[in-house]
Design an enzyme around this catalytic site. Sequence first.
Site, PDB file in Angstrom:
ATOM      1  N   LYS A  22       0.839  -1.207   0.000  1.00  0.00           N
ATOM      2  CA  LYS A  22       0.000   0.000   0.000  1.00  0.00           C
ATOM      3  C   LYS A  22       0.877   1.261   0.000  1.00  0.00           C
ATOM      4  O   LYS A  22       0.673   2.164  -0.812  1.00  0.00           O
ATOM      5  CB  LYS A  22      -0.893  -0.016   1.247  1.00  0.00           C
ATOM      6  N   ASN A  23       1.857   1.300   0.917  1.00  0.00           N
ATOM      7  CA  ASN A  23       2.597   2.552   1.088  1.00  0.00           C
ATOM      8  C   ASN A  23       3.556   2.852  -0.074  1.00  0.00           C
ATOM      9  O   ASN A  23       3.979   3.990  -0.237  1.00  0.00           O
ATOM     10  CB  ASN A  23       3.343   2.555   2.424  1.00  0.00           C
ATOM     11  N   CYS A 116      -5.311   7.787   9.035  1.00  0.00           N
ATOM     12  CA  CYS A 116      -5.759   7.226  10.321  1.00  0.00           C
ATOM     13  C   CYS A 116      -5.475   8.197  11.460  1.00  0.00           C
ATOM     14  O   CYS A 116      -4.444   8.872  11.481  1.00  0.00           O
ATOM     15  CB  CYS A 116      -5.025   5.915  10.601  1.00  0.00           C
ATOM     16  N   ARG A 121       0.286  13.877  13.524  1.00  0.00           N
ATOM     17  CA  ARG A 121       0.686  13.701  12.123  1.00  0.00           C
ATOM     18  C   ARG A 121       0.831  15.010  11.333  1.00  0.00           C
ATOM     19  O   ARG A 121       0.200  15.202  10.291  1.00  0.00           O
ATOM     20  CB  ARG A 121      -0.267  12.743  11.402  1.00  0.00           C
ATOM     21  N   ASP A 304       3.703   0.026  12.170  1.00  0.00           N
ATOM     22  CA  ASP A 304       2.476  -0.526  11.576  1.00  0.00           C
ATOM     23  C   ASP A 304       2.243  -1.989  11.964  1.00  0.00           C
ATOM     24  O   ASP A 304       1.165  -2.520  11.714  1.00  0.00           O
ATOM     25  CB  ASP A 304       2.515  -0.393  10.042  1.00  0.00           C
ATOM     26  N   ARG A 397      -8.757  -0.783   4.045  1.00  0.00           N
ATOM     27  CA  ARG A 397      -7.901   0.239   3.423  1.00  0.00           C
ATOM     28  C   ARG A 397      -6.485  -0.283   3.211  1.00  0.00           C
ATOM     29  O   ARG A 397      -5.762   0.215   2.357  1.00  0.00           O
ATOM     30  CB  ARG A 397      -7.837   1.478   4.327  1.00  0.00           C
TER      31      ARG A 397
END
Length: 417
Positions: A22-23, A116, A121, A304, A397
């Site tokens: 994903k990233n 999220c 952040r 994560d 997600r």
Amino acid sequence: MAKLTIEGGHQLSGEIKISGAKNSAVALLPAAILAKEKSTIFNVPEIRDIEYLIDIMNLLDCKVTHKNDALIIDNTNLQNKPIPEELSVQMRASYYFMGALLAKFGRVEMSFPGGCNIGARPIDIHIKGFEELGAHVEIIKNRYIITANKLVGKRIYFDFPSVGATINIMLAATGAYGTTIIENAATEPEIVNVASFLINMGIEVRGAGTKKIEIVGTKETKNGIVEVFPDRIETGTFVIMGALIGKDLRIKGIIKEHNEALFMKLDEIGVKYQIDEDVMTISKCENLKATNIKTLVFPGFPTDLQQPITTLLTQADGKSIIEETIYENRFKNTYDLNRMGAQTNILTLNKLEIKGPRKLVGAKVIATDLRGGASLLIAGLIAEGTTEIENSEYIQRGYSNLVTKLTNVGAKIEITE
Ligand code: UD1
């Protein structure tokens, strides 16, 4: 709102193939703007964030077509337009359009990125980096307006090796005159994946994967082609499931070097597994031992996987301590884990104590964020009885074809919208 219903206690057996990261993928799509015209990105995961990014690319008049697991992106008619809030807030990675559009047009207008809710952040390191390259950044209400008559390469030092800022400044630096050097850059595999794409487009990038990255700006790019690396966080999540409830579960798509910290911790905990080339075989392990974990930037233990491994540690004998050093609000999953029978205790804002082993029992729980949701999913798979996870769209997600993948290896799991 989606809900996952899991009947616990069913062994996982068979083969799971890891999807593209994903990233990486969420950075590679915006990076495709920089190619001459066409890019092909292979092994793109089927997750919502990608759909939202495609919406943004369509808004910018990029043509995106699917071909099996690949996306073909044609930017011939690319237009620079403001990215509205309803698109930018859908995910954190929308901020990669800042670097890419700034390099291409010298101007970006977009609303704040989302993501999220696991801490404050901020994106100050990205903004400072753009400014050091010569951009002017204005924040009006909830919109960033970033402009530059001319970007000029510079030596930039990051106060923290932010993944997002490293990629964003790499993207912006492709449009700068001369060489940009990022000192104290992040070294995560996703950065190497993006750099390899830029290099394939003919952009000179050196040192990706180390703490010093050099980018030579150019407008003369070629068409690009790249494959998304396997997702190391999805890998870790399935490995943890395998250690708890696998029966010769085969996990395909392992890059050992991307998950070294996890594997070393699994060794300490007493998890047994076998790796042959890119396939791991793993079965439920008995006599798991408690351990201490501190999350760190790569190659340290990834934040994560902190929440997923918490569930594993609820089954380990003794007291484990987890120290979270990347985010300040990443233990929200433990409230529901405790309701399922775990014994965890938040000692300070960033320290969690886990006492095990504890038997888990199914419950109605709520996913508060992507990886926290994954930790509840793992708990649901091993719990006695049925677990219902509300807000499960958070989990989807980050995990491509989650329900199909788990059902194919024997889990009893259902999704309802
Ligand atoms: C990326 C990943 C996310 C992962 C994180 C750390 C994506 C889309 N997301 O997020 O899954 O958890 O790396 O591995 O790739 N920070 C600042 N100022 C900044 C930037 C970051 O203070 O300008 C702080 C953040 O608040 C956080 C820490 O630095 O506390 C790490 O952030 P960063 O490495 O930038 O993570 P993301 O790119 O947001």
